[in-house]
Motif scaffolding. Structure first.
Motif, short mmCIF file in Angstrom:
data_model
loop_
_atom_site.label_atom_id
_atom_site.label_comp_id
_atom_site.label_asym_id
_atom_site.label_seq_id
_atom_site.Cartn_x
_atom_site.Cartn_y
_atom_site.Cartn_z
N GLN A 104 0.83 -1.20 0.00
CA GLN A 104 0.00 0.00 0.00
C GLN A 104 0.86 1.25 0.00
O GLN A 104 1.72 1.44 0.87
CB GLN A 104 -0.93 0.01 1.21
CG GLN A 104 -1.82 1.25 1.28
CD GLN A 104 -2.88 1.17 2.35
OE1 GLN A 104 -3.46 0.11 2.57
NE2 GLN A 104 -3.13 2.27 3.06
N LYS A 107 0.00 7.74 1.88
CA LYS A 107 -1.18 8.57 1.67
C LYS A 107 -0.83 9.83 0.87
O LYS A 107 0.09 10.56 1.22
CB LYS A 107 -1.78 8.97 3.02
CG LYS A 107 -2.95 9.93 2.94
CD LYS A 107 -3.38 10.36 4.31
CE LYS A 107 -2.36 11.27 4.96
NZ LYS A 107 -2.24 12.58 4.23
N GLN A 113 -6.04 10.11 6.22
CA GLN A 113 -5.59 8.73 6.38
C GLN A 113 -6.77 7.77 6.35
O GLN A 113 -6.69 6.68 5.77
CB GLN A 113 -4.82 8.57 7.69
CG GLN A 113 -4.16 7.21 7.85
CD GLN A 113 -3.13 6.96 6.76
OE1 GLN A 113 -2.21 7.76 6.55
NE2 GLN A 113 -3.25 5.84 6.03
N ARG A 114 -7.88 8.17 6.94
CA ARG A 114 -9.06 7.32 6.97
C ARG A 114 -9.60 7.08 5.55
O ARG A 114 -9.93 5.95 5.18
CB ARG A 114 -10.14 7.95 7.85
CG ARG A 114 -11.43 7.14 7.93
CD ARG A 114 -12.42 7.78 8.87
NE ARG A 114 -13.66 7.02 8.95
CZ ARG A 114 -14.69 7.34 9.72
NH1 ARG A 114 -14.63 8.43 10.48
NH2 ARG A 114 -15.78 6.59 9.73
N ASP A 117 -7.22 4.77 3.60
CA ASP A 117 -7.35 3.37 4.02
C ASP A 117 -8.61 2.75 3.43
O ASP A 117 -8.62 1.58 3.02
CB ASP A 117 -7.37 3.27 5.54
CG ASP A 117 -6.01 3.58 6.16
OD1 ASP A 117 -5.00 3.51 5.44
OD2 ASP A 117 -5.98 3.90 7.38
N GLU A 118 -9.69 3.52 3.40
CA GLU A 118 -10.94 3.01 2.83
C GLU A 118 -10.80 2.78 1.33
O GLU A 118 -11.32 1.79 0.79
CB GLU A 118 -12.08 3.99 3.10
CG GLU A 118 -12.52 4.04 4.57
CD GLU A 118 -13.66 5.01 4.80
OE1 GLU A 118 -14.04 5.72 3.83
OE2 GLU A 118 -14.18 5.07 5.93
N GLN A 120 -8.10 1.99 -0.24
CA GLN A 120 -7.20 0.86 -0.47
C GLN A 120 -7.77 -0.47 0.02
O GLN A 120 -7.23 -1.53 -0.27
CB GLN A 120 -5.86 1.12 0.22
CG GLN A 120 -5.04 2.25 -0.40
CD GLN A 120 -4.58 1.91 -1.80
OE1 GLN A 120 -3.94 0.89 -2.02
NE2 GLN A 120 -4.91 2.77 -2.76
N ALA A 121 -8.88 -0.40 0.77
CA ALA A 121 -9.45 -1.63 1.36
C ALA A 121 -9.87 -2.63 0.29
O ALA A 121 -9.85 -3.85 0.53
CB ALA A 121 -10.64 -1.27 2.24
N ARG A 124 -7.23 -5.29 -0.29
CA ARG A 124 -6.69 -6.02 0.86
C ARG A 124 -6.58 -7.52 0.59
O ARG A 124 -5.55 -8.14 0.85
CB ARG A 124 -7.57 -5.78 2.10
CG ARG A 124 -7.01 -6.44 3.37
CD ARG A 124 -7.90 -6.17 4.57
NE ARG A 124 -7.98 -4.75 4.86
CZ ARG A 124 -9.10 -4.03 4.80
NH1 ARG A 124 -10.24 -4.61 4.46
NH2 ARG A 124 -9.09 -2.74 5.08
#
Length: 228
Positions: A104, A107, A113-114, A117-118, A120-121, A124
């Motif tokens: 990953q 950012k 950051q949140r 992360d969402e 890139q989820a 996963r």
């Protein structure tokens, strides 16, 4: 042969004693055959009575026309010789540019950051599958993941209901994505940008399905144990 599949199909039908009429679509004549239409340009066919259809291979088997099968390959070879040579290195660079890093990325400034992360989820499961694949083969994921990119969505193509490219074949075998490993020219270093010395890509097809992945890992471990 004059370079067209159409003439090959017409010649094969005539040589086998089949009668037909029509232009682009050839309609067979005779008892039990009058409902069959054949596309003279592609070899595709349809039985209007039963709804059965298929490509040139199925047609050759159905009517016993071996000439169509051999003639098709001659025609394809001639067409390929006339086409511009395929640039495999350019295709590899295009795939690489569109792929997602296996590790990953940091950012971007315009993301929280949140939110990052969402975003890139969705990758996963793909990253976990690549990690498991490398570990199951005795490779260090921490090292190799930095050189790998992921193609998260396959692009299958079909012709007459059968797989027409590698993505379609692998999809039918249970894969749902692939990852890329860059191949470098001998003597060149892995300097940034990573493709400056790269001549192509090697790819592996995997599944994000945990059960399928664990089965593959178990099979690999069994093979390694049998060799030791």
């Amino acid at each position: 042969m004059n370079g067209t599949l159409e003439n090959t199909i017409r010649a094969a039908l005539s040589a086998a004693g089949y009668k037909y009429h029509g232009g682009t679509w050839l309609r067979l004549r005779g008892r039990g055959l009058d409902a069959i239409s054949i596309n003279a340009a592609s070899g595709g066919w349809i039985d209007h009575r039963s709804g059965e259809r298929g490509g040139y291979r199925a047609l050759a088997e159905k009517l016993g026309l071996g000439h169509i099968h051999s003639g098709y390959h001659e025609w394809r070879q001639e067409q390929q010789r006339q086409q511009k040579p395929y640039d495999s290195q350019q295709r590899a660079k295009t795939l690489w540019a569109r792929a997602v890093p296996a590790v990953q990325p940091k950012k971007p400034h315009h993301y929280t950051q949140r939110d990052w992360d969402e975003a890139q989820a969705q990758y996963r499961d793909h990253r976990e599958a690549v990690w498991s694949y490398l570990a199951s083969r005795g490779l260090d994921p921490l090292y190799w993941m930095q050189y790998i990119k992921i193609v998260a969505r396959l692009e299958p193509r079909y012709r007459d209901g059968t797989p027409a490219n590698l993505d379609a074949e692998m999809l039918e075998r249970g894969a749902d994505f692939c990852f890329l490993i860059p191949m470098y020219q001998p003597g060149k270093t892995q300097a940034a940008p990573i493709f400056a010395a790269c001549r192509g890509c090697s790819w592996r097809f995997l599944s994000t399905d945990t059960a399928k992945r664990e089965k593959s890992v178990a099979q690999c471990s069994a093979k390694r144990a049998s060799r030791s």
